[in-house]
Design an enzyme around this catalytic site. Structure first.
Site, PDB file in Angstrom:
ATOM      1  N   LYS A  87       0.994  -1.370   0.196  1.00 41.42           N
ATOM      2  CA  LYS A  87      -0.184   0.079   0.044  1.00 41.42           C
ATOM      3  C   LYS A  87       0.605   1.323  -0.034  1.00 41.42           C
ATOM      4  CE  LYS A  87      -4.454  -2.520   1.090  1.00 41.42           C
ATOM      5  NZ  LYS A  87      -4.049  -3.506   1.915  1.00 41.42           N
TER       6      LYS A  87
HETATM    7  C1  LIG Z   1      -5.377  -4.236   1.089  1.00 39.87           C
HETATM    8  C2  LIG Z   1      -3.739  -5.915   1.821  1.00 39.87           C
HETATM    9  C3  LIG Z   1      -3.797  -6.732   0.466  1.00 39.87           C
HETATM   10  C4  LIG Z   1      -5.059  -6.769  -0.762  1.00 39.87           C
HETATM   11  O1  LIG Z   1      -5.018  -5.920  -1.750  1.00 39.87           O
HETATM   12  P1  LIG Z   1      -6.684  -5.169  -2.524  1.00 39.87           P
HETATM   13  O2  LIG Z   1      -5.477  -4.488  -3.827  1.00 39.87           O
HETATM   14  O3  LIG Z   1      -7.283  -5.162  -1.618  1.00 39.87           O
HETATM   15  O4  LIG Z   1      -6.908  -6.622  -3.006  1.00 39.87           O
HETATM   16  C5  LIG Z   1      -3.651  -8.216   0.106  1.00 39.87           C
HETATM   17  N1  LIG Z   1      -2.257  -7.663   1.226  1.00 39.87           N
HETATM   18  C6  LIG Z   1      -1.954  -7.404   2.046  1.00 39.87           C
HETATM   19  C7  LIG Z   1      -0.647  -6.986   3.238  1.00 39.87           C
HETATM   20  C8  LIG Z   1      -2.707  -5.826   1.607  1.00 39.87           C
HETATM   21  O5  LIG Z   1      -2.444  -5.673   2.881  1.00 39.87           O
END
Ligand SMILES: *Cc1c(COP(=O)(O)O)cnc(C)c1O
Length: 432
Positions: free
Chosen positions: A107
C-alpha cells in the site's frame, strides 16, 4: 485524461476532480474513459528503462497531456523510491516483494503516489484539505507515511482501539505533525461508518474541505500497475509467458494489473487468490455476484466480503463472464492451508512468507498444476513477514528477520486521541 462513473457513462470528470472526490456522488467508481496502449518499441526495450522511467511512460500515456512531463517526473521521483524485486523461490516461481517501502506493505506504492499527486494539484490551487481515513491496519500506516509533512494536507486516521497489531499501531500514532490518530472505541466498521457520516455532513464538508484516501481512489490504483511492468522488465529475458497470482481483498491490486495488461503488457494469465472471503471465486463459478459479511482470517488485509473493485473489473471485461474467465482464475484457501504452506516453503527453500503472500503462492501453484504450458509464475508478496509475526508459530517466529524500518518504532511513543464511537464527538473535534 477523463474519467467516468461506472454508474453513469455520461458523468465525466477530469483527473483532479476524481482524485479529490474519490467516489462519484452516484456511488459508482471512476474509470478512465480511454485506456491507451503503449507502443511496441517500449515493450521491446523495457529492460533498458529504470523503474522511474517505466512509471513515467505509463503515466504519460494515461494522463495524455493533462500533467506536463516535467511535473509527472517530479511526482514519480518523490513516490517511486523503493525497489520491488522478483525473487526466485524455486524453479520458475518468483516472489514479487512489494514490501520494501516505509511501512512494509504494497500500500506504500498507492499512498505515496496519491500524496504527491494531491500535493501537485494543491500547489496549483493554493488551498488546504483535510483527509479522513478509516483503517483496519495497513492502509492507515501507509497513508500516514505517504502524506507525512505534505504541505497543505492534514490527515486524520480513525482506527479501532485494540484491534490493530502493535506494529501497525506504532506506524499510525508516532509521526505527528500533519498526522493525527483517533483511537476509536469500536470496530473497523464503526470507524468506516464515522468517516462516511462525516462525508455526508454538509457543515463538515463545507468548513473543512474534506477529502478521502480510500483504496478505490484512482490515484492509488494507477501506481499499483507500475510493478507489473517492473517485473516484466526483469523477467523478460527468460522468454516464457508470465502468470501473476494476486492475493486479493478489495481487488485493487489485481485490477491495476489488468489495466497494465490492457495497456499492452504481455501477461499470460491472472490468478485471484483469496482467503475464506470467496465472493469473487463464487462469482467466477456461478456468474452471480453475492457479497456477504467478511469473516476474520490470518491474512486479515484481505478480509473483504464485498470487493469494491469488482465493478471496475466487470467494466474492463465488458461485463462478460466468459471474457473475465479467459483472463483470471480464482482460488480460495483456508487458514490451515495458509499456515502449512508458510512452514512447508520455509522448510524446503528457506524463504519466509507472510500470510497474504502465502495465499498468493498457493493460488499460483494450483493454477500452474492445471496448465501444461511452460510458464513463469509470479506471486505478489504484499507484506513483510515481520508485520504479521504475531500469527506465526513460536518455532517460526525467531526465523523472521526484523527489518530496520521496524526497529526504530520501539523507541517511539504512541500518541493518539481516544474517542467514543459517536459521530457528534467526532464532529465537535473536527470543527475545533
Ligand atoms: C490491502 C492488502 C491486500 C489486498 O489488496 P487489494 O488491493 O485490496 O486486493 C493484500 N495484502 C496486503 C498485505 C494488504 O495490505
Amino acid at each position: 485524461m477523463k474519467l467516468y462513473s461506472t454508474n453513469n457513462p455520461n458523468h465525466i470528470v477530469d483527473l483532479e476532480e476524481a482524485v479529490f472526490k474519490g467516489l462519484p456522488s452516484d456511488n459508482g467508481l471512476y474509470m478512465p474513459t480511454e485506456i491507451p496502449t503503449l507502443p511496441k518499441t517500449f515493450f521491446e526495450n523495457i529492460e533498458k528503462y529504470s523503474n522511474q522511467e517505466i512509471a513515467f511512460e505509463v503515466c504519460k500515456a494515461l494522463f495524455n497531456g493533462y500533467i506536463s512531463d516535467e511535473n509527472i517526473k517530479i511526482i514519480i521521483e518523490k513516490s517511486v523510491t523503493f525497489e520491488s524485486p522478483a525473487v526466485l523461490v524455486e524453479n520458475n516461481i518468483y516472489s514479487l516483494e512489494l514490501y520494501h517501502g516505509p511501512t512494509l506493505a504494497f500500500k506504500d506504492f498507492g499512498a505515496r503516489f496519491m500524496a504527491q499527486l494531491m500535493a501537485f494539484f494543491l500547489n496549483k490551487r493554493e488551498s488546504n484539505i483535510n483527509i479522513l481515513v478509516a483503517t483496519s491496519g495497513d492502509t492507515g500506516g501507509a497513508v500516514a507515511n505517504g502524506f507525512h509533512k505534505t504541505k497543505g494536507i492534514n490527515i486524520t486516521i480513525l482506527y479501532p482501539s485494540g484491534k490493530v497489531s502493535s506494529v501497525q499501531e506504532k506506524q499510525l500514532t508516532t509521526l505527528g505533525e500533519n498526522i493525527t490518530a483517533l483511537e476509536i472505541d469500536g470496530t473497523f466498521d464503526d470507524c468506516q461508518k464515522l468517516v462516511k457520516t462525516a462525508f455526508l455532513d454538509a457543515e463538515l464538508t463545507e468548513k473543512l474541505n474534506l477529502s478521502s484516501a480510500n483504496s478505490i481512489n484512482i490515484a492509488r490504483l494507477i501506481p499499483q500497475s507500475f510493478y507489473y511492468y517492473f517485473t516484466y522488465a526483469q523477467l523478460k529475458k527468460l522468454g516464457k509467458p508470465l502468470v501473476f497470482s494476486v492475493p486479493s481483498g478489495n481487488f485493487g491490486n489485481i485490477c491495476a494489473g489488468m489495466i497494465a495488461h490492457k495497456m499492452g503488457l504481455p501477461i499470460h494469465h491472472f490468478v485471484a487468490s483469496v482467503n475464506a472471503n470467496d465472493t469473487f471465486v463464487k462469482f467466477l463459478q456461478s456468474g452471480n455476484y453475492n457479497p456477504k459479511p467478511s469473516v476474520e482470517t490470518l491474512s486479515n488485509a484481505m478480509d473483504v466480503g464485498n470487493p469494491s473493485n469488482f465493478v471496475r473489473i466487470n467494466e474492463l471485461f465488458h461485463k462478460n463472464l466468459g471474457e473475465i474467465k479467459n483472463h483470471v482464475t480464482g482460488y480460495t484457501f483456508n487458514d490451515t492451508e495458509t499456515r502449512d504452506s508458510i512452514r512447508e516453503i520455509y522448510d524446503r527453500t528457506g524463504y519466509m512468507m507472510d500470510p497474504h503472500g502465502a495465499v498468493g503462492y498457493l493460488g499460483l501453484m494450483k493454477y500452474l498444476k492445471s496448465e501444461k504450458d511452460d510458464l513463469i509464475g509470479v506471486f505478489l508478496h504484499t507484506a513483510h513477514p515481520a508485520k504479521f509475526i504475531d500469527t506465526y508459530d513460536s518455532d517460526l517466529k525467531p526465523k523472521v528477520e526484523i527489518p530496520k524500518a521496524l526497529e526504530h518504532l520501539d523507541n517511539l511513543e504512541k500518541v493518539s486521541i481516544k474517542m467514543k464511537n459517536d459521530f457528534n464527538e467526532l464532529k465537535k473535534y473536527l470543527l475545533n
